[in-house]
Design an enzyme around this catalytic site. Structure first.
Site: not given
Ligand SMILES: *Cc1c(COP(=O)(O)O)cnc(C)c1O
Length: 404
Positions: A144, A229, A258
């Site tokens: 994700f 990520d 986040k």
């Molecule tokens: C939440 C998340 C995203 C996307 O972040 P948004 O602020 O919702 O666009 C990307 N990568 C990971 C691993 C995430 O948990």
């Protein structure tokens, strides 16, 4: 602003006017403090989602609120057309915090991932010498990375992408947790490997020990960028400030978001060292709000609080405590409990939603992940007593006593 509606009225309004992209639990939150959120009737719930791990410092941390208020009265938005007094200090502090020497600020996680993809492609053409238009990025199954059209193009979740074609080419998918598969997938046009240290939305999937180290090595040997990520795993969630610290590896490109802002404001960033980041030239990337002084002030304060309150250490200690307790949960529907730090998942052999609804009645807020997994990721400020409370509620729900 006038909002004196009842719970039912708020729910009806949201469902009447809002696009139906979410299916929230029917709790209407009016305020929150620390690990607790409160509904309209004043009933309190322990928040085990933390805004998808963005509220690591706890809700409405007083010092973060103060920073936001003070900066809001000073200056909020300048755009990068001009300089501001917070941006350079944000750059310096996040560089020291992450060990990377160049910073590209954005707003949301998906934007930061998009930025990293552009960076990898430019690097492929400007440095690695791949023929323009042919660069390929390797990603993992069950990933994700966000919801933009390019990012969903390499999702393996049909509902994320099947109705949003045409998809963006240039990605190759391999199994998660398998460094050999990475080695085998590398082709002359491969420029990068993009991966989560622990898959969050994929269901709190922890890869085998040594995976990141091995993947790091494969990337170095093949001259491809190792891009982590850490949007959800970063800022203490897994018991270290960043999850890659568990294996002592350095990514070439680090993506954060986040809880970079403690959940107070959307702030994200891409970090890399000079030779890589310097491929970007003026005019090649940007965003109206990125690097604004309000975002920078909040992110700076949030990093300071995380360190000062030793929240990564707390996540490590209490994560172990919680995991030991979770392992004693007895129910034939539990297939596995897994996770790292305060990033935990209970994997069921049936839908998790009814369990989440029963937990809500007992005062614990969880949201199912991948339909059959209960994810538990409370604010990192949580204490033992509060973990005992969550555990007692879980025990009651699994004993079939959730409804009274
Ligand atoms: C939440 C998340 C995203 C996307 O972040 P948004 O602020 O919702 O666009 C990307 N990568 C990971 C691993 C995430 O948990």
């Amino acid at each position: 602003m006038c909002n004196n509606l009842t719970t039912e009225e708020y729910i009806r309004l949201e469902d009447e006017y809002g696009a139906t992209t979410y299916k929230p639990l029917d709790i209407v939150i009016e305020k929150a403090r620390g690990v607790w959120v409160y509904d309209l009737e004043g009933k309190k719930y322990l928040d085990c989602l933390s805004g998808f791990s963005s509220v690591n410092l706890g809700h409405c941390h007083p010092e973060l609120v103060k920073t936001l208020k003070n900066q809001a009265e000073q200056v909020t938005q300048t755009s990068r057309a001009f300089r501001n007094v917070h941006l350079p200090l944000f750059f310096k502090e996040i560089a020291e915090f992450t060990g990377k020497n160049r910073v590209l600020p954005m707003n949301t996680g998906a934007e930061a991932v998009e930025t990293a993809i552009k960076l990898a492609r430019k690097w492929a053409y400007a440095v690695k010498g791949i023929e323009n238009g042919r660069a390929e990025i390797i990603v993992c199954e069950n990933n994700f990375h966000g919801r933009t059209t390019t990012i969903v193009s390499f999702s393996s979740e049909p509902s994320y992408k099947d109705n949003f074609k045409p998809l963006t080419p240039g990605f190759r998918t391999i199994p998660y947790g398998d460094a050999k598969a990475l080695k085998n997938a590398i082709a002359p046009d491969t420029c990068a490997f993009l991966v989560e240290p622990v898959q969050g939305e994929g269901g709190v999937v922890v890869p085998p020990e040594g995976y990141l180290k091995e993947a790091r090595k494969v990337c170095r040997e093949n001259n491809i960028l190792f891009m982590l990520d850490e949007i959800q795993t970063g800022f203490g969630r897994t018991g270290k400030i960043f999850a890659h610290h568990h294996e002592n590896v350095e990514p070439d490109v680090l993506i954060v978001g986040k809880s970079l802002s403690g959940g107070m404001y959307p702030v994200s960033a891409v970090l890399a060292d000079s030779p890589v980041m310097d491929v970007f030239k003026p005019g090649e990337h940007g965003s109206t709000f990125a690097g604004n002084p309000l975002a920078c002030a909040v992110a700076r304060e949030s990093m300071r609080i995380l360190k000062e309150e030793k929240l990564a250490e707390n996540a490590a200690e209490l994560g172990d405590y919680f995991m030991e307790k979770l392992k004693t949960l007895k129910n034939s529907h539990i297939n596995q409990v897994r996770g790292k730090g305060l990033f935990l998942g209970i994997v069921l052999d049936e839908p998790a939603r009814p369990y989440c609804e029963e937990l809500q009645e007992l005062g614990v807020l969880c949201k199912e992940t991948r339909s059959n997994i209960i994810r538990i990721s409370p604010p990192l400020t949580i204490n033992r007593e509060q973990i005992d409370f969550i555990y007692d509620c879980l025990e009651r729900v699994f004993a079939g006593q959730g409804k009274e």
